[in-house]
Design a protein around this motif. Structure first.
Motif, PDB file in Angstrom:
ATOM      1  N   VAL A 183      -1.028  -9.270 -37.829  1.00 33.26           N
ATOM      2  CA  VAL A 183      -2.460  -9.119 -38.104  1.00 33.26           C
ATOM      3  C   VAL A 183      -3.037 -10.419 -38.665  1.00 33.26           C
ATOM      4  O   VAL A 183      -4.049 -10.933 -38.186  1.00 33.26           O
ATOM      5  N   GLY A 184      -2.386 -10.967 -39.686  1.00 37.27           N
ATOM      6  CA  GLY A 184      -2.898 -12.175 -40.327  1.00 37.27           C
ATOM      7  C   GLY A 184      -2.973 -13.355 -39.386  1.00 37.27           C
ATOM      8  O   GLY A 184      -3.958 -14.103 -39.375  1.00 37.27           O
ATOM      9  N   ALA A 185      -1.944 -13.569 -38.573  1.00 38.20           N
ATOM     10  CA  ALA A 185      -1.941 -14.687 -37.639  1.00 38.20           C
ATOM     11  C   ALA A 185      -3.000 -14.489 -36.564  1.00 38.20           C
ATOM     12  O   ALA A 185      -3.689 -15.442 -36.166  1.00 38.20           O
ATOM     13  N   THR A 186      -3.142 -13.255 -36.080  1.00 31.75           N
ATOM     14  CA  THR A 186      -4.196 -12.978 -35.091  1.00 31.75           C
ATOM     15  C   THR A 186      -5.555 -13.325 -35.666  1.00 31.75           C
ATOM     16  O   THR A 186      -6.387 -13.972 -35.000  1.00 31.75           O
ATOM     17  N   GLU A 187      -5.811 -12.921 -36.899  1.00 34.62           N
ATOM     18  CA  GLU A 187      -7.115 -13.184 -37.519  1.00 34.62           C
ATOM     19  C   GLU A 187      -7.359 -14.678 -37.702  1.00 34.62           C
ATOM     20  O   GLU A 187      -8.455 -15.179 -37.394  1.00 34.62           O
ATOM     21  N   ASN A 188      -6.362 -15.415 -38.179  1.00 35.75           N
ATOM     22  CA  ASN A 188      -6.549 -16.841 -38.427  1.00 35.75           C
ATOM     23  C   ASN A 188      -6.806 -17.604 -37.130  1.00 35.75           C
ATOM     24  O   ASN A 188      -7.713 -18.438 -37.052  1.00 35.75           O
ATOM     25  N   VAL A 189      -6.004 -17.330 -36.116  1.00 30.25           N
ATOM     26  CA  VAL A 189      -6.176 -18.020 -34.839  1.00 30.25           C
ATOM     27  C   VAL A 189      -7.487 -17.612 -34.175  1.00 30.25           C
ATOM     28  O   VAL A 189      -8.197 -18.445 -33.588  1.00 30.25           O
ATOM     29  N   LEU A 190      -7.838 -16.334 -34.269  1.00 27.49           N
ATOM     30  CA  LEU A 190      -9.101 -15.856 -33.705  1.00 27.49           C
ATOM     31  C   LEU A 190     -10.278 -16.578 -34.341  1.00 27.49           C
ATOM     32  O   LEU A 190     -11.177 -17.077 -33.639  1.00 27.49           O
ATOM     33  N   MET A 191     -10.303 -16.652 -35.679  1.00 26.10           N
ATOM     34  CA  MET A 191     -11.429 -17.303 -36.354  1.00 26.10           C
ATOM     35  C   MET A 191     -11.484 -18.791 -36.056  1.00 26.10           C
ATOM     36  O   MET A 191     -12.565 -19.383 -35.971  1.00 26.10           O
ATOM     37  N   ALA A 192     -10.331 -19.419 -35.874  1.00 26.50           N
ATOM     38  CA  ALA A 192     -10.329 -20.839 -35.526  1.00 26.50           C
ATOM     39  C   ALA A 192     -10.815 -21.056 -34.103  1.00 26.50           C
ATOM     40  O   ALA A 192     -11.542 -22.020 -33.813  1.00 26.50           O
ATOM     41  N   SER A 193     -10.446 -20.161 -33.195  1.00 22.33           N
ATOM     42  CA  SER A 193     -10.723 -20.376 -31.771  1.00 22.33           C
ATOM     43  C   SER A 193     -12.191 -20.215 -31.408  1.00 22.33           C
ATOM     44  O   SER A 193     -12.634 -20.737 -30.385  1.00 22.33           O
ATOM     45  N   VAL A 194     -12.982 -19.503 -32.231  1.00 22.76           N
ATOM     46  CA  VAL A 194     -14.387 -19.270 -31.857  1.00 22.76           C
ATOM     47  C   VAL A 194     -15.198 -20.562 -31.878  1.00 22.76           C
ATOM     48  O   VAL A 194     -16.275 -20.632 -31.265  1.00 22.76           O
ATOM     49  N   LEU A 195     -14.709 -21.598 -32.579  1.00 28.01           N
ATOM     50  CA  LEU A 195     -15.404 -22.894 -32.600  1.00 28.01           C
ATOM     51  C   LEU A 195     -14.623 -23.975 -31.861  1.00 28.01           C
ATOM     52  O   LEU A 195     -14.938 -25.159 -31.977  1.00 28.01           O
ATOM     53  N   ALA A 196     -13.615 -23.575 -31.080  1.00 27.21           N
ATOM     54  CA  ALA A 196     -12.830 -24.553 -30.326  1.00 27.21           C
ATOM     55  C   ALA A 196     -13.493 -24.862 -28.986  1.00 27.21           C
ATOM     56  O   ALA A 196     -14.299 -24.078 -28.475  1.00 27.21           O
ATOM     57  N   ASP A 197     -13.148 -25.999 -28.394  1.00 26.00           N
ATOM     58  CA  ASP A 197     -13.614 -26.342 -27.054  1.00 26.00           C
ATOM     59  C   ASP A 197     -12.862 -25.516 -26.021  1.00 26.00           C
ATOM     60  O   ASP A 197     -11.626 -25.487 -26.025  1.00 26.00           O
ATOM     61  N   GLY A 198     -13.592 -24.837 -25.147  1.00 23.12           N
ATOM     62  CA  GLY A 198     -12.952 -24.126 -24.054  1.00 23.12           C
ATOM     63  C   GLY A 198     -12.481 -22.727 -24.423  1.00 23.12           C
ATOM     64  O   GLY A 198     -12.851 -22.168 -25.459  1.00 23.12           O
ATOM     65  N   GLU A 199     -11.631 -22.181 -23.553  1.00 23.49           N
ATOM     66  CA  GLU A 199     -11.183 -20.795 -23.695  1.00 23.49           C
ATOM     67  C   GLU A 199      -9.827 -20.710 -24.383  1.00 23.49           C
ATOM     68  O   GLU A 199      -8.915 -21.496 -24.111  1.00 23.49           O
ATOM     69  N   THR A 200      -9.699 -19.730 -25.268  1.00 24.83           N
ATOM     70  CA  THR A 200      -8.425 -19.412 -25.903  1.00 24.83           C
ATOM     71  C   THR A 200      -8.021 -18.002 -25.496  1.00 24.83           C
ATOM     72  O   THR A 200      -8.840 -17.079 -25.489  1.00 24.83           O
ATOM     73  N   VAL A 201      -6.745 -17.859 -25.143  1.00 25.89           N
ATOM     74  CA  VAL A 201      -6.182 -16.544 -24.837  1.00 25.89           C
ATOM     75  C   VAL A 201      -5.088 -16.259 -25.863  1.00 25.89           C
ATOM     76  O   VAL A 201      -4.149 -17.041 -26.008  1.00 25.89           O
ATOM     77  N   ILE A 202      -5.234 -15.157 -26.587  1.00 23.04           N
ATOM     78  CA  ILE A 202      -4.249 -14.757 -27.601  1.00 23.04           C
ATOM     79  C   ILE A 202      -3.502 -13.552 -27.062  1.00 23.04           C
ATOM     80  O   ILE A 202      -4.076 -12.466 -26.914  1.00 23.04           O
TER      81      ILE A 202
END
Length: 424
Positions: free
Chosen positions: A163-182
């Motif tokens: 849960v914690g890792a999903t949340e951290n990566v999710l919050m980081a990815s919303v301001l990243a360049d391009g698409e992130t797939v978790i």
């Protein structure tokens, strides 16, 4: 230290309301860092962990105000990006600021977190996920330091749906360049709640509630208003408490679908259940029947309700086995339950339980939030008065715990007792 003195023999009966989820509210507070301006969070539980996270945000430069269950977080254009060590070491959830800080400001220095003593709970998946997004992450002198000129979208696959890792990566990815797939993302209702808030801030996310999240990064987000999802763990605690005490409890302001597996197990053990738009009702007229339970990531039986499930089976009719698949340290609680007369043996991550009809009172100590709640529930079905120590753990996750218990018919008081001098 403060202790609860609980007189056994009470039958919990009546109505109880559930506040917003602790495990969601703390991450929503961290998510507010992703945008400047004033974010308003509603239905925030009034618990110690929220107080600690409030201070974490204030020391980062935010202005935070509270009015009942409403929290307003005013985030400036620029903040400090280093968390306070003494605060973060008190609560693991504070590591959730790591992703938002490095995504928005390009730098984060976050102390290694503390929290409940329920297992290793390493941060490897947090670190690996952020590194895949292009961050440089290193450990120095008890701090995680992450830097990135701009994060970039990537494929992130977790070995375990943390849960914690999903949340951290999710919050980081919303301001990243391009698409992130978790992939192999956590599916908990708290993840869905976080996605709902991020989407209201302007994030582009698909797949919440499934094991795969798709995130299209954006250049910036905006402050928002969001209402926290009800706390399914608190709701489940009241449900199990009703079954343990052969009571009749209506749980309001809750989501029955979020505790579906828990309610099904209670039905298997003999409880009568009713569900409503705003919650559910649990009635138990006889001694529960023992039933095997396996903890698993959502939608499985939640590990956070494992102590209560062990206590319930320990006074049930028959033999059962509880298997813990999430946090290996959760069985620390069992030794305290044995002091109350429970017949339990542990073999690896299996807990073998032979039910006894009633516990006997004894002094016990909470080792974490959920263990504390489980011990109080056990004390309700013990002969005499049981003293539960270290109840500050319970303060971290259960707002107004003793007041709600008294309203349901329990005899419980909170008292301050002298703490023993370890040198004597």
């Amino acid at each position: 230290m403060d202790v609860y003195r609980v007189r056994g023999g009470a039958r919990l009966s009546g109505s109880v309301s559930v506040a917003g989820a602790k495990n969601s509210a703390l991450k929503l507070m961290a998510a507010a860092l992703l945008a400047s301006g004033r974010t308003r969070l509603e239905n925030v539980p009034q618990i110690l962990d929220v107080t600690i996270m409030t201070e974490v945000l204030r020391r980062l430069g935010c202005v935070v105000s509270a009015d009942g269950d409403v929290l307003e977080i005013d985030v400036p254009e620029q903040t400090t990006t280093e968390t306070d060590y003494q605060l973060v070491r008190r609560m693991r959830a504070a590591v959730a600021v790591l992703g938002p800080l490095v995504a928005r400001f390009g730098h984060a220095k976050v102390a290694l977190p503390g929290g409940d003593a329920i297992g290793a709970r390493g941060l490897d998946m947090h670190i690996d996920g952020l590194q895949r997004l292009g961050a440089d992450v290193r450990l120095e002198h008890g701090y995680l330091i992450a830097t990135a000129s701009r994060l970039r979208g990537a494929e992130v696959t977790f070995d375990f749906p943390s849960v914690g890792a999903t949340e951290n990566v999710l919050m980081a990815s919303v301001l990243a360049d391009g698409e992130t797939v978790i992939d192999n993302a956590a599916r908990e209702p708290e993840i869905v709640d976080l996605v709902d808030m991020l989407r209201s801030m302007g994030a582009v996310i698909e797949g919440e509630g499934t094991s795969t999240l798709h995130v299209q990064g954006t250049d910036g987000l905006r402050a928002t208003v969001h209402r926290t999802v009800p706390d399914r763990i608190v709701a489940g605690t009241w449900a199990i408490g009703a079954a343990m005490t052969r009571g009749d409890v209506r749980v309001r302001d809750a989501r029955a679908d979020h505790v579906e597996r828990v309610l099904q197990r209670l039905a298997d053990m003999g409880a009568d259940l009713s569900t409503y738009d705003d919650g559910f009702r649990v009635q138990m007229d006889a001694r529960p029947t023992a039933h095997d339970i396996v903890t698993l990531p959502y939608p499985g039986f939640p590990t956070d309700l494992q102590p209560m499930a062990i206590a319930l089976n320990a006074i049930a009719d028959g033999h059962s086995i509880l298997t813990e698949n999430v946090f290996e340290g959760r069985f620390m609680f069992v030794n305290e339950l044995i002091r109350l007369g429970a017949h339990i043996t542990i073999d690896g991550h299996h807990c073998s339980i032979h039910g006894t009809e009633r516990f006997s009172s004894a002094p016990v100590e909470a080792t974490d939030i959920r263990a504390g709640a489980g011990l109080v529930m056990a004390a309700l079905v013990a002969d005499g008065v049981t003293e539960v120590g270290h109840v500050h753990h319970i303060d971290r996750g259960y707002p107004g715990f003793e007041e709600q218990l008294r309203a349901l018919g329990a005899t419980i008081e909170r008292v301050t007792v002298p703490q023993a001098d370890p040198s004597e």
